[in-house]
Design a protein around this motif. Sequence first.
Motif, mmCIF file in Angstrom:
data_model
loop_
_atom_site.group_PDB
_atom_site.id
_atom_site.type_symbol
_atom_site.label_atom_id
_atom_site.label_comp_id
_atom_site.label_asym_id
_atom_site.label_seq_id
_atom_site.Cartn_x
_atom_site.Cartn_y
_atom_site.Cartn_z
ATOM 1 N N ASN A 77 0.443 13.002 -13.626
ATOM 2 C CA ASN A 77 0.296 11.553 -13.644
ATOM 3 C C ASN A 77 1.073 10.855 -12.544
ATOM 4 N N GLU A 78 1.950 11.592 -11.874
ATOM 5 C CA GLU A 78 2.780 10.953 -10.873
ATOM 6 C C GLU A 78 2.127 11.003 -9.495
ATOM 7 N N GLY A 79 2.307 9.905 -8.753
ATOM 8 C CA GLY A 79 1.869 9.890 -7.370
ATOM 9 C C GLY A 79 2.911 10.558 -6.498
ATOM 10 N N ALA A 80 2.480 11.135 -5.393
ATOM 11 C CA ALA A 80 3.418 11.813 -4.498
ATOM 12 C C ALA A 80 2.994 11.584 -3.059
ATOM 13 N N ALA A 81 3.990 11.503 -2.181
ATOM 14 C CA ALA A 81 3.712 11.323 -0.759
ATOM 15 C C ALA A 81 4.825 11.973 0.045
ATOM 16 N N LEU A 82 4.459 12.513 1.192
ATOM 17 C CA LEU A 82 5.413 13.101 2.134
ATOM 18 C C LEU A 82 5.531 12.169 3.336
ATOM 19 N N HIS A 83 6.777 12.052 3.837
ATOM 20 C CA HIS A 83 7.025 11.096 4.909
ATOM 21 C C HIS A 83 7.935 11.700 5.984
ATOM 22 N N LYS A 84 7.907 11.088 7.150
ATOM 23 C CA LYS A 84 8.799 11.460 8.244
ATOM 24 C C LYS A 84 9.407 10.196 8.832
ATOM 25 N N ILE A 85 10.742 10.232 9.020
ATOM 26 C CA ILE A 85 11.443 9.093 9.581
ATOM 27 C C ILE A 85 11.098 8.947 11.063
ATOM 28 N N VAL A 86 10.908 7.720 11.505
ATOM 29 C CA VAL A 86 10.670 7.413 12.916
ATOM 30 C C VAL A 86 11.926 6.740 13.466
ATOM 31 N N TYR A 87 12.512 7.351 14.504
ATOM 32 C CA TYR A 87 13.731 6.822 15.098
ATOM 33 C C TYR A 87 13.416 6.094 16.398
ATOM 34 N N GLY A 88 14.204 5.064 16.642
ATOM 35 C CA GLY A 88 14.069 4.325 17.887
ATOM 36 C C GLY A 88 15.206 4.631 18.823
ATOM 37 N N ALA A 89 15.407 3.776 19.809
ATOM 38 C CA ALA A 89 16.485 3.957 20.775
ATOM 39 C C ALA A 89 17.830 3.970 20.059
ATOM 40 N N HIS A 95 12.803 14.324 6.966
ATOM 41 C CA HIS A 95 11.603 14.165 6.151
ATOM 42 C C HIS A 95 12.024 13.863 4.702
ATOM 43 N N PHE A 96 11.167 13.206 3.983
ATOM 44 C CA PHE A 96 11.456 12.973 2.562
ATOM 45 C C PHE A 96 10.142 12.869 1.793
ATOM 46 N N ALA A 97 10.272 13.116 0.512
ATOM 47 C CA ALA A 97 9.122 13.018 -0.390
ATOM 48 C C ALA A 97 9.409 11.977 -1.458
ATOM 49 N N THR A 98 8.395 11.270 -1.836
ATOM 50 C CA THR A 98 8.523 10.322 -2.952
ATOM 51 C C THR A 98 7.581 10.749 -4.069
ATOM 52 N N ILE A 99 8.123 10.730 -5.272
ATOM 53 C CA ILE A 99 7.316 10.960 -6.475
ATOM 54 C C ILE A 99 7.490 9.717 -7.340
ATOM 55 N N PHE A 100 6.395 9.104 -7.692
ATOM 56 C CA PHE A 100 6.530 7.822 -8.364
ATOM 57 C C PHE A 100 5.546 7.689 -9.522
ATOM 58 N N PHE A 101 5.975 6.893 -10.501
ATOM 59 C CA PHE A 101 5.156 6.566 -11.666
ATOM 60 C C PHE A 101 4.907 5.059 -11.671
ATOM 61 N N ASP A 102 3.717 4.686 -12.005
ATOM 62 C CA ASP A 102 3.398 3.266 -12.197
ATOM 63 C C ASP A 102 3.879 2.864 -13.592
ATOM 64 N N ILE A 103 4.953 2.081 -13.648
ATOM 65 C CA ILE A 103 5.528 1.681 -14.935
ATOM 66 C C ILE A 103 5.285 0.194 -15.201
ATOM 67 N N THR A 104 4.265 -0.353 -14.546
ATOM 68 C CA THR A 104 4.014 -1.795 -14.646
ATOM 69 C C THR A 104 3.805 -2.241 -16.088
ATOM 70 N N ALA A 105 2.961 -1.527 -16.825
ATOM 71 C CA ALA A 105 2.668 -1.931 -18.209
ATOM 72 C C ALA A 105 3.923 -1.927 -19.063
ATOM 73 N N ASN A 106 4.722 -0.849 -18.953
ATOM 74 C CA ASN A 106 5.963 -0.761 -19.725
ATOM 75 C C ASN A 106 6.956 -1.837 -19.308
ATOM 76 N N LYS A 107 7.027 -2.069 -17.987
ATOM 77 C CA LYS A 107 7.992 -3.048 -17.483
ATOM 78 C C LYS A 107 7.627 -4.459 -17.928
ATOM 79 N N LEU A 108 6.336 -4.792 -17.864
ATOM 80 C CA LEU A 108 5.908 -6.117 -18.300
ATOM 81 C C LEU A 108 6.166 -6.303 -19.794
ATOM 82 N N ALA A 109 5.948 -5.232 -20.569
ATOM 83 C CA ALA A 109 6.231 -5.302 -22.011
ATOM 84 C C ALA A 109 7.728 -5.503 -22.249
ATOM 85 N N GLU A 110 8.545 -4.818 -21.446
ATOM 86 C CA GLU A 110 10.001 -4.948 -21.560
ATOM 87 C C GLU A 110 10.452 -6.359 -21.200
#
Length: 351
Positions: free
Chosen positions: A2-14, A95-110
């Motif tokens: 049920n969790e969403g997941a995404a892989l990312h890479k940091i972009v560095y500047g000067a 690099h980093f990964a995010t794993i996330f849950f949509d808790i909107t319904a629970n949060k609005l109820a809270e």
Amino acid sequence: MNEGAALHKIVYGAGGKAENYIIIDINKQYEKIIGLKKEDVAGKTSTEVYKVPVPPYLEEFTSVARDNKTFQFETYFAPMDKYFLISVFSFEADHFATIFFDITANKLAELEREKFIKELESKNAELERFTYTVSHDLKSPLITIKGFLGMLDSDMARGDEKRIKSDIKRIADAADKMAFLLDDLLELSRIGRIINPPKLFPLGELVSEVAELLSSTIAASRASIKTAGELPSVFGDRKRIFEVIQNLVENAIKFKRDDADPEIEIGAKSSGDSTIVYVRDNGIGIESKYFENVFGLFNKLNTSSAGTGIGLALVKRIAEVHGGKAWVESDGPGHGSVFYFSLPEIKKEEF
């Protein structure tokens, strides 16, 4: 999964400072939760994907990617108008990964639960104040009646007719005061329970009717009433809004200055999704420390003034039942006051 997941890479500047991050890959649940396909996000920066000027949570994500930390937090993500529980970890340098849950319904109820608890606490506190105030204010005429009954007994025994008439009048006055208090309390209790069918009506027409009803009081006090331009139409319980305007006009006349005839201006303005109606006067004014107190039950800044002290409590309650609020502004004693109340600008079917 049920969790969403995404892989990312940091972009560095000067200078090696993190400026953004690129989304490398996502899973199917990401697509379902966020509403974007892999081909819409892969290889793109966060600002491109989420259409924001600043990369979301860049500092936190960079710290995880650089230092191989783990991090978890709850957040409201405005671009998606959703609440998420996000876990972040590094799987490779920068690099980093995010794993996330949509808790909107629970949060609005809270949030709704917290709002309900606060409202309940407020109502309980209001009920305590109400009980104390009612018992105190109703006790006063009872004490008067009891005292003068004793005096009446003595005066009757002496045959003092003049004093007997005076005693009876004082008892009658105290009984009338109690009746007025009870009538006003009954009216206050009806607000929110007894609701007249809401409708759209011209506010200017209602103001004219209030002025006509109070014409003798206005004439006796040499007051003048004017409207600030053309007043809009508003939607609500017309009878209750009438009571609000009537109470505010009577209040303006009652608390006039000794050195000036009452000048009352009634106007309205649009503010966001509300119509704000105001009644401005040139009366005695109010110190800022009393701005909240004046709307309290039986609160009278001048205890010798006429009335029960319920009028502004009625104004506040009626405004709240309509989904608005009531408040006052004044530059202080001698500078008049402006009483406001707001009404949501909503359609009839939404009321």
